[in-house]
Design a protein around this motif. Sequence first.
Motif, PDB file in Angstrom:
ATOM      1  N   PRO A 117       3.414   9.397 -13.812  1.00 37.43           N
ATOM      2  CA  PRO A 117       4.133   9.162 -12.554  1.00 37.43           C
ATOM      3  C   PRO A 117       3.322   9.469 -11.302  1.00 37.43           C
ATOM      4  CG  PRO A 117       4.930  11.149 -13.629  1.00 37.43           C
ATOM      5  CD  PRO A 117       4.024  10.468 -14.611  1.00 37.43           C
ATOM      6  N   LEU A 118       2.157  10.125 -11.440  1.00 36.00           N
ATOM      7  CA  LEU A 118       1.308  10.355 -10.264  1.00 36.00           C
ATOM      8  C   LEU A 118       0.404   9.169  -9.955  1.00 36.00           C
ATOM      9  CD1 LEU A 118       0.222  14.106 -10.592  1.00 36.00           C
ATOM     10  CD2 LEU A 118       2.053  13.119  -9.209  1.00 36.00           C
ATOM     11  N   GLN A 119       0.378   8.168 -10.820  1.00 33.25           N
ATOM     12  CA  GLN A 119      -0.453   6.981 -10.587  1.00 33.25           C
ATOM     13  C   GLN A 119       0.353   5.959  -9.793  1.00 33.25           C
ATOM     14  OE1 GLN A 119      -3.654   6.632 -11.387  1.00 33.25           O
ATOM     15  NE2 GLN A 119      -3.847   8.574 -12.490  1.00 33.25           N
ATOM     16  N   SER A 120       0.084   5.890  -8.484  1.00 40.98           N
ATOM     17  CA  SER A 120       0.920   5.078  -7.597  1.00 40.98           C
ATOM     18  C   SER A 120       0.786   3.576  -7.868  1.00 40.98           C
ATOM     19  CB  SER A 120       0.585   5.382  -6.136  1.00 40.98           C
ATOM     20  OG  SER A 120      -0.756   5.051  -5.840  1.00 40.98           O
ATOM     21  N   PRO A 183       1.097  11.667  -4.092  1.00 42.10           N
ATOM     22  CA  PRO A 183      -0.045  11.243  -3.272  1.00 42.10           C
ATOM     23  C   PRO A 183      -0.315   9.753  -3.440  1.00 42.10           C
ATOM     24  CG  PRO A 183      -0.649  13.016  -4.804  1.00 42.10           C
ATOM     25  CD  PRO A 183       0.718  12.579  -5.158  1.00 42.10           C
ATOM     26  N   SER A 184      -0.932   9.160  -2.449  1.00 43.57           N
ATOM     27  CA  SER A 184      -1.228   7.725  -2.536  1.00 43.57           C
ATOM     28  C   SER A 184      -2.304   7.433  -3.571  1.00 43.57           C
ATOM     29  CB  SER A 184      -1.669   7.190  -1.169  1.00 43.57           C
ATOM     30  OG  SER A 184      -2.850   7.859  -0.737  1.00 43.57           O
ATOM     31  N   GLN A 225       0.033   3.886   2.734  1.00 50.65           N
ATOM     32  CA  GLN A 225      -1.297   4.486   2.711  1.00 50.65           C
ATOM     33  C   GLN A 225      -1.245   6.003   2.583  1.00 50.65           C
ATOM     34  OE1 GLN A 225      -3.326   3.079   6.207  1.00 50.65           O
ATOM     35  NE2 GLN A 225      -3.875   1.128   5.273  1.00 50.65           N
ATOM     36  N   ALA A 226      -0.199   6.620   3.050  1.00 52.62           N
ATOM     37  CA  ALA A 226      -0.130   8.080   3.059  1.00 52.62           C
ATOM     38  C   ALA A 226       0.469   8.651   1.784  1.00 52.62           C
ATOM     39  CB  ALA A 226       0.669   8.553   4.276  1.00 52.62           C
ATOM     40  N   ARG A 227       1.581   8.089   1.330  1.00 55.92           N
ATOM     41  CA  ARG A 227       2.302   8.645   0.193  1.00 55.92           C
ATOM     42  C   ARG A 227       2.969   7.534  -0.618  1.00 55.92           C
ATOM     43  NH1 ARG A 227       3.688  14.159   1.485  1.00 55.92           N
ATOM     44  NH2 ARG A 227       1.673  15.070   2.065  1.00 55.92           N
TER      45      ARG A 227
END
Length: 236
Positions: A117-120, A183-184, A225-227
Amino acid sequence: MSDVRIREIDDVAEMRAVEELQKEVWGIPDLDVVPMTHLVAAKEAGGVLIGAFDGSTLVGFVYGFPSFERGQLAHHSHMLAVKPAYRNFDLGRRLKFAQRDHVMAQGIELISWTFDPLQSLNAHFNFNKLGVIADRYLPDFYGQEAASFLHQTGTDRLWVSWFVSGERKEPIAGEDQIVIEIPSNINELMQHSPEAALKWRAETRRAFMDALKAGYVVTSFVRDQARGKYLLNRGS
């Protein structure tokens, strides 16, 4: 990219190419590769193995097998890989929809898989391009140490469900909706600030597990781009 063909993989030599592509894309050792012998047996037992071919060269594949989830026959999509040079040509979506067509022809209406889930980028693909939902969070799913260089923050996974036979109903935003941010680019963050990346893992793990336990379901994802922002609705 119109020359790239999507078709089933039946030949043993092509299954050997699947072995090599796993190592190329994920940087995993031989011990963690799903071998040709397993692929042969899984296909014979109803599994689906589909490749993307540029000429005779395998440049991507998707692989899954029949499963039984929550009292119904399903299909678990275990792996999707595309060579780095081919990732901007929509091959991931084409492979998933080819998999969907094969699975529906078997009379199956649910496809599941897991992802970090951290892989945007993966979150955007899964929720926005395919329309999955998720109500299970699995900490350290593959153990605490990941074989792939892509998952240095551990192997936590979201288990997603893709209901392929019907049109998804979008939830209505309201007071029963919450947001979980990521994080992005977790891979870039891990390179220059491992401590911050690991903190994101710990905090998002707690947030997801608390929310899902409270009856929320992950229904969509917003990326800038940010989150990145997961949107969770209660009772969806």
